[in-house]
Design a protein around this motif. Structure first.
Motif, short mmCIF file in Angstrom:
data_model
loop_
_atom_site.label_atom_id
_atom_site.label_comp_id
_atom_site.label_asym_id
_atom_site.label_seq_id
_atom_site.Cartn_x
_atom_site.Cartn_y
_atom_site.Cartn_z
N PHE A 187 0.88 -1.10 0.10
CA PHE A 187 0.11 0.12 -0.07
C PHE A 187 0.93 1.14 0.05
N MET A 188 1.93 1.20 0.92
CA MET A 188 2.67 2.78 0.90
C MET A 188 3.43 2.62 -0.22
N THR A 189 4.03 1.42 -0.88
CA THR A 189 4.85 1.86 -2.22
C THR A 189 3.99 2.40 -3.11
N GLN A 190 2.80 1.74 -3.61
CA GLN A 190 1.93 2.22 -4.58
C GLN A 190 1.27 3.67 -4.19
N PHE A 191 1.02 3.86 -2.96
CA PHE A 191 0.63 5.23 -2.61
C PHE A 191 1.61 6.35 -2.89
N ASN A 192 2.65 6.00 -2.51
CA ASN A 192 3.99 6.95 -2.84
C ASN A 192 4.23 7.28 -4.26
N ASP A 193 3.61 6.40 -4.94
CA ASP A 193 3.80 6.81 -6.52
C ASP A 193 2.61 7.94 -6.90
N VAL A 194 1.68 7.77 -6.08
CA VAL A 194 0.36 8.50 -6.25
C VAL A 194 0.85 9.99 -5.78
N CYS A 195 1.40 9.84 -4.62
CA CYS A 195 1.56 11.17 -3.82
C CYS A 195 2.61 12.04 -4.64
N GLN A 196 3.53 11.23 -5.03
CA GLN A 196 4.83 11.93 -5.80
C GLN A 196 4.11 12.61 -7.02
N TYR A 197 3.25 11.77 -7.80
CA TYR A 197 2.35 12.30 -8.98
C TYR A 197 1.75 13.57 -8.68
N ILE A 198 0.90 13.51 -7.66
CA ILE A 198 0.03 14.41 -7.42
C ILE A 198 0.96 15.72 -6.94
N TRP A 199 1.79 15.60 -5.97
CA TRP A 199 2.63 16.71 -5.56
C TRP A 199 3.36 17.59 -6.74
N GLY A 200 3.86 16.43 -7.50
CA GLY A 200 4.58 16.74 -8.67
C GLY A 200 3.48 17.79 -9.80
N SER A 227 4.78 13.31 2.90
CA SER A 227 3.41 12.57 2.86
C SER A 227 3.45 11.04 3.38
N ILE A 228 4.14 10.12 2.58
CA ILE A 228 4.35 8.72 3.06
C ILE A 228 5.19 8.60 4.56
N THR A 229 6.05 9.42 4.75
CA THR A 229 6.51 9.22 6.04
C THR A 229 5.41 9.44 7.16
N LEU A 230 4.85 10.66 7.26
CA LEU A 230 3.80 11.05 8.18
C LEU A 230 2.66 10.05 7.99
N ILE A 231 2.15 9.47 6.80
CA ILE A 231 0.98 8.36 7.08
C ILE A 231 1.44 6.91 7.41
N SER A 232 2.82 6.66 7.07
CA SER A 232 3.53 5.47 7.56
C SER A 232 3.54 5.51 9.29
N GLY A 233 3.91 6.71 9.83
CA GLY A 233 4.04 6.55 11.27
C GLY A 233 2.58 6.25 11.88
N PHE A 234 1.43 6.57 11.18
CA PHE A 234 0.35 6.14 11.80
C PHE A 234 -0.36 4.70 11.24
N ILE A 235 -0.05 4.57 10.22
CA ILE A 235 -0.55 3.10 9.71
C ILE A 235 0.47 1.94 10.08
N GLY A 236 1.74 2.26 10.14
CA GLY A 236 2.93 1.36 10.22
C GLY A 236 2.38 0.40 11.83
N PRO A 237 2.28 1.12 12.87
CA PRO A 237 1.92 0.40 14.15
C PRO A 237 0.66 -0.63 14.09
N LEU A 238 -0.30 -0.16 13.22
CA LEU A 238 -1.36 -1.01 13.03
C LEU A 238 -1.33 -2.30 12.17
N LEU A 239 -0.11 -2.17 11.36
CA LEU A 239 -0.36 -3.54 10.21
C LEU A 239 1.23 -4.19 10.46
N THR A 240 2.13 -3.69 11.32
CA THR A 240 3.33 -4.21 11.65
C THR A 240 3.65 -4.23 13.24
#
Length: 310
Positions: A187-200, A227-240
């Motif tokens: 999820f974070m890898t694919q969402f990273n592509d989306v975030c970098q595209y949108i910000w770009g 974006s991915i660093t911040l989102i991972s900080g919230f999602i990471g503890p829930l999934l890993t």
């Protein structure tokens, strides 16, 4: 039918909601602007439904099927890579041994033999392939072919197999189960592509490497990393098993390495003067077009997680 851990269920539900939203947006655009061709957008959305459906089914059925699924991905990726990069006629006999590495590598994964999993390709296959090439008795183009076969096997088999081995790690987050770390990585890898595209698109002004990927900008890259660093900080503890601050690091690692995985495969395509690596996935191109970032994020995230908590 499936006993899905609650946190993994919520993320999968979120993905489905995003897909439904994408389908609705695609439909509305076609209705509002019938004069425009939205075929590629429609194909992309339909392909995402297909890919996510197959992925979720494989992950939820059992670990063995999930490992075999990623083995199939490695086979398709290696086949596609060798179909676009020129090799010598004699190398067909050597390529057989590269393909043979796939079932063996995923056997080590499925059996949980970490020691063999981690060294089999970078040591044994790395040494075997040039030895087999020597026995052919052809020296012209030897370095070129050895480099192609080594790199192809490392990227498409070794790197991708790290996703599968995440499934074999002992479960430390019961609310996410054995599929949690894999869902987080994908999820974070694919969402990273989306975030970098949108910000770009929104802020992009300064190109990073225009000769390789003209649409990549510093604004898009940095916006995606934050974006991915911040989102991972919230999602990471829930999934890993990662703590919140470790999840921040994991997110940054995924975002930066995902960017470089993308541009590395872009460099390959530009060198070969092709737009896509294949036509396997309508609207997306080939399997390498979808796995480019993951081939870099998977091993780096795996080892960060492994050495942090196992």
């Amino acid at each position: 039918m499936f006993n899905i851990p609650i946190h993994s269920f919520y993320l999968m539900l979120l993905v489905i909601v995003l897909l439904i939203s994408g389908s609705v947006i695609s439909y509305r655009l076609q209705q509002r602007h019938p004069e425009k061709d939205y075929t590629e957008l429609r194909q992309r959305v339909q392909s995402w439904w297909m890919m996510i459906g197959i992925l979720f089914a494989a992950l939820l059925f059992n670990q063995t099927l999930a490992v075999a699924f990623f083995g199939l991905i490695s086979f398709l990726a290696l086949k596609e890579f060798l179909s676009i990069v020129p090799t010598r006629q004699n190398d067909r006999r050597v390529i057989f041994w590269a393909y043979l590495a796939i079932p063996l590598q995923y056997y080590w994964v499925g059996s949980g033999w970490y020691g063999m999993f981690i060294i089999f390709i970078p040591i044994y296959i790395f040494l075997l392939l040039p030895v087999r090439m020597v026995l052919l008795g052809e020296t012209r183009g030897f370095i070129h072919s050895a480099g192609i076969l080594h790199w192809a096997t490392m990227l498409t088999v070794y790197c991708i197999s790290h996703i599968a081995y995440l499934l074999m790690l002992p479960v430390q987050n019961e609310a996410a189960g054995y599929i949690g770390p894999v869902l987080f990585l994908l999820f974070m890898t694919q969402f990273n592509d989306v975030c970098q595209y949108i910000w770009g698109k929104m802020l992009g002004r300064h190109k990073i490497i225009p000769k390789v990927s003209p649409n990549k900008t510093w604004e898009g890259f940095l916006g995606g990393v934050v974006s991915i660093t911040l989102i991972s900080g919230f999602i990471g503890p829930l999934l890993t098993p990662l703590l919140w601050w470790e999840s921040f690091i994991a997110g940054m690692l995924i975002s930066v390495s995902g960017f470089f995985g993308d541009v590395v495969i872009s460099s390959v395509k530009r060198d070969l003067r092709i737009k896509d690596t294949g036509r396997l996935i309508p609207g997306h191109g080939g399997i390498l077009d979808r796995m480019d970032s993951l081939m870099f994020t998977a091993p780096l995230f795996f080892h960060f997680l492994f050495y942090s908590h196992y």
